[in-house]
Design a protein around this motif. Structure first.
Motif, PDB file in Angstrom:
ATOM      1  N   ASP A   1       0.819  -1.209   0.000  1.00  0.00           N
ATOM      2  CA  ASP A   1       0.000   0.000   0.000  1.00  0.00           C
ATOM      3  C   ASP A   1       0.858   1.266   0.000  1.00  0.00           C
ATOM      4  O   ASP A   1       0.521   2.254  -0.664  1.00  0.00           O
ATOM      5  N   PHE A   2       1.966   1.235   0.725  1.00  0.00           N
ATOM      6  CA  PHE A   2       2.862   2.387   0.749  1.00  0.00           C
ATOM      7  C   PHE A   2       3.503   2.600  -0.618  1.00  0.00           C
ATOM      8  O   PHE A   2       3.600   3.738  -1.099  1.00  0.00           O
ATOM      9  N   LEU A   3       3.943   1.531  -1.259  1.00  0.00           N
ATOM     10  CA  LEU A   3       4.555   1.656  -2.577  1.00  0.00           C
ATOM     11  C   LEU A   3       3.553   2.163  -3.608  1.00  0.00           C
ATOM     12  O   LEU A   3       3.892   2.976  -4.474  1.00  0.00           O
ATOM     13  N   LEU A   4       2.305   1.690  -3.507  1.00  0.00           N
ATOM     14  CA  LEU A   4       1.271   2.172  -4.422  1.00  0.00           C
ATOM     15  C   LEU A   4       0.984   3.654  -4.180  1.00  0.00           C
ATOM     16  O   LEU A   4       0.819   4.436  -5.124  1.00  0.00           O
ATOM     17  N   ALA A   5       0.944   4.050  -2.911  1.00  0.00           N
ATOM     18  CA  ALA A   5       0.726   5.457  -2.590  1.00  0.00           C
ATOM     19  C   ALA A   5       1.901   6.312  -3.061  1.00  0.00           C
ATOM     20  O   ALA A   5       1.705   7.449  -3.507  1.00  0.00           O
ATOM     21  N   LEU A   6       3.104   5.771  -2.976  1.00  0.00           N
ATOM     22  CA  LEU A   6       4.281   6.488  -3.461  1.00  0.00           C
ATOM     23  C   LEU A   6       4.185   6.703  -4.970  1.00  0.00           C
ATOM     24  O   LEU A   6       4.505   7.792  -5.485  1.00  0.00           O
ATOM     25  N   ARG A   7       3.740   5.693  -5.672  1.00  0.00           N
ATOM     26  CA  ARG A   7       3.536   5.842  -7.124  1.00  0.00           C
ATOM     27  C   ARG A   7       2.469   6.890  -7.419  1.00  0.00           C
ATOM     28  O   ARG A   7       2.613   7.715  -8.332  1.00  0.00           O
ATOM     29  N   ASN A   8       1.377   6.874  -6.639  1.00  0.00           N
ATOM     30  CA  ASN A   8       0.324   7.873  -6.834  1.00  0.00           C
ATOM     31  C   ASN A   8       0.859   9.287  -6.624  1.00  0.00           C
ATOM     32  O   ASN A   8       0.550  10.201  -7.396  1.00  0.00           O
TER      33      ASN A   8
ATOM     34  N   PRO B   1      -2.496   9.533  -2.001  1.00  0.00           N
ATOM     35  CA  PRO B   1      -1.065   9.859  -1.995  1.00  0.00           C
ATOM     36  C   PRO B   1      -0.375   9.326  -0.750  1.00  0.00           C
ATOM     37  O   PRO B   1      -1.020   8.909   0.219  1.00  0.00           O
ATOM     38  N   VAL B   2       0.935   9.389  -0.756  1.00  0.00           N
ATOM     39  CA  VAL B   2       1.701   8.766   0.310  1.00  0.00           C
ATOM     40  C   VAL B   2       1.522   9.492   1.641  1.00  0.00           C
ATOM     41  O   VAL B   2       1.552   8.858   2.706  1.00  0.00           O
ATOM     42  N   THR B   3       1.337  10.806   1.617  1.00  0.00           N
ATOM     43  CA  THR B   3       1.138  11.532   2.876  1.00  0.00           C
ATOM     44  C   THR B   3      -0.136  11.098   3.573  1.00  0.00           C
ATOM     45  O   THR B   3      -0.183  11.007   4.806  1.00  0.00           O
ATOM     46  N   ALA B   4      -1.179  10.827   2.803  1.00  0.00           N
ATOM     47  CA  ALA B   4      -2.431  10.357   3.391  1.00  0.00           C
ATOM     48  C   ALA B   4      -2.338   8.891   3.792  1.00  0.00           C
ATOM     49  O   ALA B   4      -2.916   8.475   4.807  1.00  0.00           O
ATOM     50  N   GLN B   5      -1.597   8.097   3.032  1.00  0.00           N
ATOM     51  CA  GLN B   5      -1.465   6.678   3.342  1.00  0.00           C
ATOM     52  C   GLN B   5      -0.750   6.460   4.669  1.00  0.00           C
ATOM     53  O   GLN B   5      -1.027   5.481   5.385  1.00  0.00           O
ATOM     54  N   MET B   6       0.144   7.360   5.040  1.00  0.00           N
ATOM     55  CA  MET B   6       0.860   7.222   6.304  1.00  0.00           C
ATOM     56  C   MET B   6      -0.085   7.300   7.501  1.00  0.00           C
ATOM     57  O   MET B   6       0.231   6.786   8.582  1.00  0.00           O
ATOM     58  N   ALA B   7      -1.243   7.923   7.330  1.00  0.00           N
ATOM     59  CA  ALA B   7      -2.217   8.007   8.427  1.00  0.00           C
ATOM     60  C   ALA B   7      -2.858   6.660   8.720  1.00  0.00           C
ATOM     61  O   ALA B   7      -3.490   6.490   9.773  1.00  0.00           O
ATOM     62  N   PHE B   8      -2.704   5.690   7.812  1.00  0.00           N
ATOM     63  CA  PHE B   8      -3.311   4.375   7.985  1.00  0.00           C
ATOM     64  C   PHE B   8      -2.322   3.344   8.513  1.00  0.00           C
ATOM     65  O   PHE B   8      -2.654   2.155   8.576  1.00  0.00           O
ATOM     66  N   PHE B   9      -1.120   3.778   8.878  1.00  0.00           N
ATOM     67  CA  PHE B   9      -0.175   2.853   9.483  1.00  0.00           C
ATOM     68  C   PHE B   9      -0.689   2.444  10.859  1.00  0.00           C
ATOM     69  O   PHE B   9      -1.178   3.281  11.623  1.00  0.00           O
TER      70      PHE B   9
END
Length: 275
Positions: free
Chosen positions: A62-69, A221-229
């Protein structure tokens, strides 16, 4: 004079420490094991240095996908904003038309508009238009907030370029478009780079739009994905994991700033000194 020089160096070092201390602390946290941060270790540097947290983040799909986004959305928003802003700024700088000052004033007012106040209306409108949780649904807001600043930056550069250079190119047989593309734009390169970097920064660092206008990893995006860690439990957030992800997200920005620092400074200080 010597005392003033020492005082300046002391002030410089104090400001440097104040600015870099959070960054160093974040890097230190990223090398701490999860068990150490969960225990609330008070020491600044890790007792045991480890790369396991970075491996965990890199193995997170999920982090890698968010990084690509983030890369895709930021690059597309940057390219479109710079192209549109270049054309608009050139027209504002070169053409005389009524309401030119009003256009610049409105553009600057849009750039200062609070982002949070637009999230609710955009959420409903994007769901109605089918743009919710899509790349386009994030690219449009990013462009809306970065275009005004890019237009202001580029228009200042175009005003400093003398008309004679463009006219000389046309006398040599170049069309108006060729003179603009091959003469004017290269001379305004510092402004173009500054506009591009500022646009990329806004898109890359955005959290409000990213968390509000997405619901899956399809466009998040990756900044938002970090909130789901997720941490070990609900009472222990994943401090080291978040720190490692933050370091990885910050690296591209640092590289861009170091690589284009001269052009960024030239763009931001354009028009500050005359004569």
């Amino acid at each position: 004079m010597k005392r003033m020089g020492i005082a300046h160096w002391i002030g410089f070092v104090a400001i440097l420490i104040w600015c870099l201390l959070p960054v160093v602390w974040m890097i230190s946290l990223s090398f701490k094991p999860v068990a150490e941060t969960a225990a609330g270790s008070p020491q600044f540097f890790p007792k045991e240095w480890t790369l396991d947290v970075y491996k965990e983040v890199l193995n997170n799909p999920d982090f890698l996908l968010a990084l690509r986004n983030s890369f895709g959305i930021s690059i597309i928003a940057t390219v479109l904003s710079v192209i549109i802003a270049t054309l608009c700024a050139y027209a504002i700088a070169r053409l005389d038309f009524s309401g030119k000052r009003m256009v610049l004033t409105i553009a600057l007012a849009i750039a200062m508009f609070p982002v949070v106040s637009l999230v609710g209306p955009l959420f409903d409108q994007w769901r109605f238009l089918g743009l919710f949780d899509t790349w386009l649904g994030l690219i449009i807001p990013y462009m809306s907030f970065t275009l005004p600043l890019a237009i202001w930056t580029l228009s200042a550069f175009f005003r400093e370029i003398p008309w004679e250079m463009e006219q000389a190119a046309q006398v040599d047989g170049a069309t108006a478009w060729q003179a603009f593309r091959k003469v004017i734009v290269p001379l305004a390169a510092p402004g173009v780079f500054t506009a591009a970097i500022l646009t990329f920064f806004f898109a890359w660092n955005d959290f409000v739009f990213g968390i509000s206008l997405t619901s899956t990893t399809a466009a998040r995006p990756v900044t938002a994905q970090m909130a789901f860690f997720v941490g070990p439990d609900q009472f222990n957030p994943p401090v080291s994991t978040l720190a490692a992800a933050a370091v990885m997200v910050t690296v591209p920005i640092v590289i861009l700033v170091l690589f284009f620092q001269r052009k960024i400074v030239a763009g931001l200080t354009s028009g500050a000194v005359k004569g």
